[in-house]
Design a protein around this motif. Structure first.
Motif, PDB file in Angstrom:
ATOM      1  N   ALA A 165       0.896  -1.167   0.000  1.00 53.32           N
ATOM      2  CA  ALA A 165       0.000   0.000   0.000  1.00 53.32           C
ATOM      3  C   ALA A 165       0.924   1.203   0.000  1.00 53.32           C
ATOM      4  O   ALA A 165       1.476   1.567   1.027  1.00 53.32           O
ATOM      5  CB  ALA A 165      -0.904   0.001   1.223  1.00 53.32           C
ATOM      6  N   LYS A 166       1.105   1.797  -1.182  1.00 52.36           N
ATOM      7  CA  LYS A 166       2.128   2.837  -1.322  1.00 52.36           C
ATOM      8  C   LYS A 166       1.734   4.138  -0.638  1.00 52.36           C
ATOM      9  O   LYS A 166       2.584   4.919  -0.238  1.00 52.36           O
ATOM     10  CB  LYS A 166       2.379   3.122  -2.809  1.00 52.36           C
ATOM     11  N   ASN A 167       0.419   4.387  -0.582  1.00 49.81           N
ATOM     12  CA  ASN A 167      -0.019   5.710  -0.112  1.00 49.81           C
ATOM     13  C   ASN A 167      -1.439   5.649   0.438  1.00 49.81           C
ATOM     14  O   ASN A 167      -2.105   4.611   0.388  1.00 49.81           O
ATOM     15  CB  ASN A 167       0.105   6.727  -1.251  1.00 49.81           C
ATOM     16  N   ARG A 168      -1.881   6.804   0.938  1.00 52.76           N
ATOM     17  CA  ARG A 168      -3.197   6.915   1.560  1.00 52.76           C
ATOM     18  C   ARG A 168      -4.307   6.583   0.565  1.00 52.76           C
ATOM     19  O   ARG A 168      -5.294   5.925   0.913  1.00 52.76           O
ATOM     20  CB  ARG A 168      -3.355   8.334   2.111  1.00 52.76           C
ATOM     21  N   ALA A 169      -4.141   7.034  -0.661  1.00 42.45           N
ATOM     22  CA  ALA A 169      -5.175   6.788  -1.677  1.00 42.45           C
ATOM     23  C   ALA A 169      -5.362   5.284  -1.910  1.00 42.45           C
ATOM     24  O   ALA A 169      -6.494   4.807  -2.074  1.00 42.45           O
ATOM     25  CB  ALA A 169      -4.807   7.495  -2.976  1.00 42.45           C
ATOM     26  N   GLU A 170      -4.268   4.558  -1.918  1.00 37.91           N
ATOM     27  CA  GLU A 170      -4.378   3.105  -2.119  1.00 37.91           C
ATOM     28  C   GLU A 170      -5.037   2.444  -0.905  1.00 37.91           C
ATOM     29  O   GLU A 170      -5.846   1.522  -1.051  1.00 37.91           O
ATOM     30  CB  GLU A 170      -2.994   2.503  -2.383  1.00 37.91           C
ATOM     31  N   LEU A 171      -4.691   2.920   0.278  1.00 37.42           N
ATOM     32  CA  LEU A 171      -5.306   2.358   1.484  1.00 37.42           C
ATOM     33  C   LEU A 171      -6.817   2.595   1.479  1.00 37.42           C
ATOM     34  O   LEU A 171      -7.602   1.708   1.814  1.00 37.42           O
ATOM     35  CB  LEU A 171      -4.680   2.981   2.730  1.00 37.42           C
ATOM     36  N   LEU A 172      -7.211   3.799   1.081  1.00 36.78           N
ATOM     37  CA  LEU A 172      -8.630   4.138   1.106  1.00 36.78           C
ATOM     38  C   LEU A 172      -9.409   3.472  -0.017  1.00 36.78           C
ATOM     39  O   LEU A 172     -10.544   3.029   0.182  1.00 36.78           O
ATOM     40  CB  LEU A 172      -8.793   5.664   1.025  1.00 36.78           C
ATOM     41  N   SER A 173      -8.802   3.389  -1.191  1.00 38.23           N
ATOM     42  CA  SER A 173      -9.525   2.842  -2.353  1.00 38.23           C
ATOM     43  C   SER A 173      -9.416   1.327  -2.451  1.00 38.23           C
ATOM     44  O   SER A 173     -10.156   0.696  -3.205  1.00 38.23           O
ATOM     45  CB  SER A 173      -8.975   3.459  -3.636  1.00 38.23           C
ATOM     46  N   ARG A 174      -8.474   0.760  -1.667  1.00 37.42           N
ATOM     47  CA  ARG A 174      -8.197  -0.684  -1.763  1.00 37.42           C
ATOM     48  C   ARG A 174      -7.742  -1.094  -3.163  1.00 37.42           C
ATOM     49  O   ARG A 174      -7.852  -2.247  -3.550  1.00 37.42           O
ATOM     50  CB  ARG A 174      -9.413  -1.539  -1.386  1.00 37.42           C
ATOM     51  N   LYS A 175      -7.246  -0.133  -3.908  1.00 43.81           N
ATOM     52  CA  LYS A 175      -6.707  -0.430  -5.241  1.00 43.81           C
ATOM     53  C   LYS A 175      -5.252   0.031  -5.289  1.00 43.81           C
ATOM     54  O   LYS A 175      -4.889   1.012  -4.651  1.00 43.81           O
ATOM     55  CB  LYS A 175      -7.504   0.305  -6.310  1.00 43.81           C
ATOM     56  N   VAL A 176      -4.448  -0.709  -6.044  1.00 47.36           N
ATOM     57  CA  VAL A 176      -3.025  -0.424  -6.093  1.00 47.36           C
ATOM     58  C   VAL A 176      -2.614  -0.061  -7.511  1.00 47.36           C
ATOM     59  O   VAL A 176      -2.898  -0.800  -8.450  1.00 47.36           O
ATOM     60  CB  VAL A 176      -2.221  -1.648  -5.579  1.00 47.36           C
ATOM     61  N   ASP A 177      -1.965   1.088  -7.643  1.00 47.69           N
ATOM     62  CA  ASP A 177      -1.382   1.463  -8.924  1.00 47.69           C
ATOM     63  C   ASP A 177      -0.135   0.598  -9.136  1.00 47.69           C
ATOM     64  O   ASP A 177       0.636   0.401  -8.211  1.00 47.69           O
ATOM     65  CB  ASP A 177      -1.005   2.952  -8.879  1.00 47.69           C
ATOM     66  N   ALA A 178       0.040   0.086 -10.339  1.00 48.72           N
ATOM     67  CA  ALA A 178       1.202  -0.766 -10.644  1.00 48.72           C
ATOM     68  C   ALA A 178       1.198  -2.043  -9.815  1.00 48.72           C
ATOM     69  O   ALA A 178       2.140  -2.345  -9.090  1.00 48.72           O
ATOM     70  CB  ALA A 178       2.512  -0.006 -10.439  1.00 48.72           C
ATOM     71  N   SER A 179       0.097  -2.798  -9.927  1.00 44.81           N
ATOM     72  CA  SER A 179       0.032  -4.121  -9.307  1.00 44.81           C
ATOM     73  C   SER A 179       0.132  -5.172 -10.403  1.00 44.81           C
ATOM     74  O   SER A 179      -0.313  -4.927 -11.525  1.00 44.81           O
ATOM     75  CB  SER A 179      -1.304  -4.287  -8.574  1.00 44.81           C
ATOM     76  N   ILE A 180       0.711  -6.320 -10.068  1.00 44.84           N
ATOM     77  CA  ILE A 180       0.707  -7.371 -11.086  1.00 44.84           C
ATOM     78  C   ILE A 180      -0.544  -8.242 -10.941  1.00 44.84           C
ATOM     79  O   ILE A 180      -0.811  -9.084 -11.789  1.00 44.84           O
ATOM     80  CB  ILE A 180       1.993  -8.234 -11.055  1.00 44.84           C
ATOM     81  N   ASP A 181      -1.301  -8.032  -9.854  1.00 43.80           N
ATOM     82  CA  ASP A 181      -2.561  -8.761  -9.680  1.00 43.80           C
ATOM     83  C   ASP A 181      -3.483  -7.927  -8.775  1.00 43.80           C
ATOM     84  O   ASP A 181      -3.289  -7.884  -7.558  1.00 43.80           O
ATOM     85  CB  ASP A 181      -2.290 -10.135  -9.063  1.00 43.80           C
ATOM     86  N   ASP A 182      -4.453  -7.286  -9.377  1.00 44.78           N
ATOM     87  CA  ASP A 182      -5.296  -6.342  -8.640  1.00 44.78           C
ATOM     88  C   ASP A 182      -6.032  -6.991  -7.469  1.00 44.78           C
ATOM     89  O   ASP A 182      -6.097  -6.423  -6.376  1.00 44.78           O
ATOM     90  CB  ASP A 182      -6.319  -5.694  -9.585  1.00 44.78           C
ATOM     91  N   ALA A 183      -6.599  -8.185  -7.694  1.00 49.85           N
ATOM     92  CA  ALA A 183      -7.378  -8.836  -6.635  1.00 49.85           C
ATOM     93  C   ALA A 183      -6.484  -9.216  -5.460  1.00 49.85           C
ATOM     94  O   ALA A 183      -6.860  -9.068  -4.287  1.00 49.85           O
ATOM     95  CB  ALA A 183      -8.080 -10.078  -7.196  1.00 49.85           C
ATOM     96  N   VAL A 184      -5.281  -9.686  -5.772  1.00 50.24           N
ATOM     97  CA  VAL A 184      -4.325 -10.053  -4.722  1.00 50.24           C
ATOM     98  C   VAL A 184      -3.895  -8.814  -3.939  1.00 50.24           C
ATOM     99  O   VAL A 184      -3.780  -8.839  -2.708  1.00 50.24           O
ATOM    100  CB  VAL A 184      -3.112 -10.792  -5.341  1.00 50.24           C
ATOM    101  N   SER A 185      -3.695  -7.709  -4.648  1.00 54.24           N
ATOM    102  CA  SER A 185      -3.350  -6.449  -3.974  1.00 54.24           C
ATOM    103  C   SER A 185      -4.454  -6.010  -3.024  1.00 54.24           C
ATOM    104  O   SER A 185      -4.185  -5.575  -1.898  1.00 54.24           O
ATOM    105  CB  SER A 185      -3.108  -5.332  -5.004  1.00 54.24           C
ATOM    106  N   THR A 186      -5.692  -6.103  -3.480  1.00 49.83           N
ATOM    107  CA  THR A 186      -6.820  -5.700  -2.634  1.00 49.83           C
ATOM    108  C   THR A 186      -6.868  -6.552  -1.368  1.00 49.83           C
ATOM    109  O   THR A 186      -7.090  -6.032  -0.264  1.00 49.83           O
ATOM    110  CB  THR A 186      -8.144  -5.811  -3.421  1.00 49.83           C
TER     111      THR A 186
END
Ligand SMILES: [Zn+2]
Length: 250
Positions: A165-186
């Protein structure tokens, strides 16, 4: 019990035409017996990192442990500066990174190769309490072997999330910019949230943002003031620079 200093603030952004900035968080953890760096930054941060270490009275040779969240260049390459340190990285992360051919991505091939063969390197697995009061947890998605570190040695627990979780936006949105697997990141971000909510006051130190805690409504709030900007030489002398303040909005 560790005394914690964020020596280098992570920054949540990328350049408009020049890709990722690579401005990642570097934290120093000090106990009676250890000086630990959690991530060590990219080449551009070497001088500021040297200054920051000096300002707290820690020499590079005093660093006992370098702990890497993952193998990307902006978190890992400066491990070479701490010759006496044990270097900890996820076993899965290193095996994956070492098997990748050079690509147009943030993996530093030659430094990964050096990590793979350096006898100082210790490989960490999911659930290992590899240092006193510091447990590694698998939080894949950004990379297959990304780890987060859960520090429970202090009264207030701290979670170092790296780029899971690189930043606050990723923590809040549960989405990761530059992920190799979005569901796994969430799923990894949910793991972070579960740990974060478990003990009130818990601090999250993201890979590319300021440290955060939860307010009384459970919303993440920054606990430091951002300082970032760029000086550019657009004039005809070195003395005259144009400053772009990147600290705002607060
Ligand atoms: Zn990364």
């Amino acid at each position: 019990m560790y005394h914690i200093d964020v020596l280098i603030q992570g920054f949540p952004g990328r350049a408009v035409c020049h890709g990722g900035l690579g401005w990642s968080t570097i934290a120093l953890l000090r106990s009676d017996t250890r000086n630990i760096l959690v991530d060590v930054g990219a080449f551009g941060i070497r001088k500021p990192l040297e200054r920051q270490l000096k300002s707290v009275g820690v020499a590079p040779s005093d660093i006992t442990d370098v702990v890497l969240t993952h193998a990307h260049y902006d978190h890992a390459v400066n491990f070479v500066l701490f010759e006496r340190a044990t270097v900890w990285i996820g076993a899965e992360e290193l095996a994956w990174a070492a098997a990748q051919p050079p690509r147009f991505d943030p993996l530093p091939e030659l430094y990964v190769d050096a990590l793979e063969h350096d006898p100082r390197v210790r490989r960490v697995r999911d659930g290992d309490e590899f240092l006193p009061g510091i447990t590694a947890l698998a939080a894949p998605g950004h990379t297959p072997g990304s780890l987060i570190f859960h520090l429970t040695a202090n009264e207030v627990p701290v979670i170092f999330t790296g780029d899971s979780a690189k930043n606050r936006a990723e923590l809040l949105s549960r989405k990761v910019d530059a992920s190799i697997d979005d569901a796994v990141s969430t799923a990894s971000i949910e793991l972070i949230w579960n740990l974060w909510r478990k003990v009130p006051g818990t601090i999250v130190v993201p890979g590319h943002d300021l440290s955060l805690r939860l307010d009384e409504h459970g919303a993440p709030v920054y606990i430091a003031e951002r300082k970032a900007g760029i000086n550019a030489w657009f004039a005809e002398t070195l003395e005259q620079t144009t400053t772009f303040d990147m600290s705002a909005p607060r």
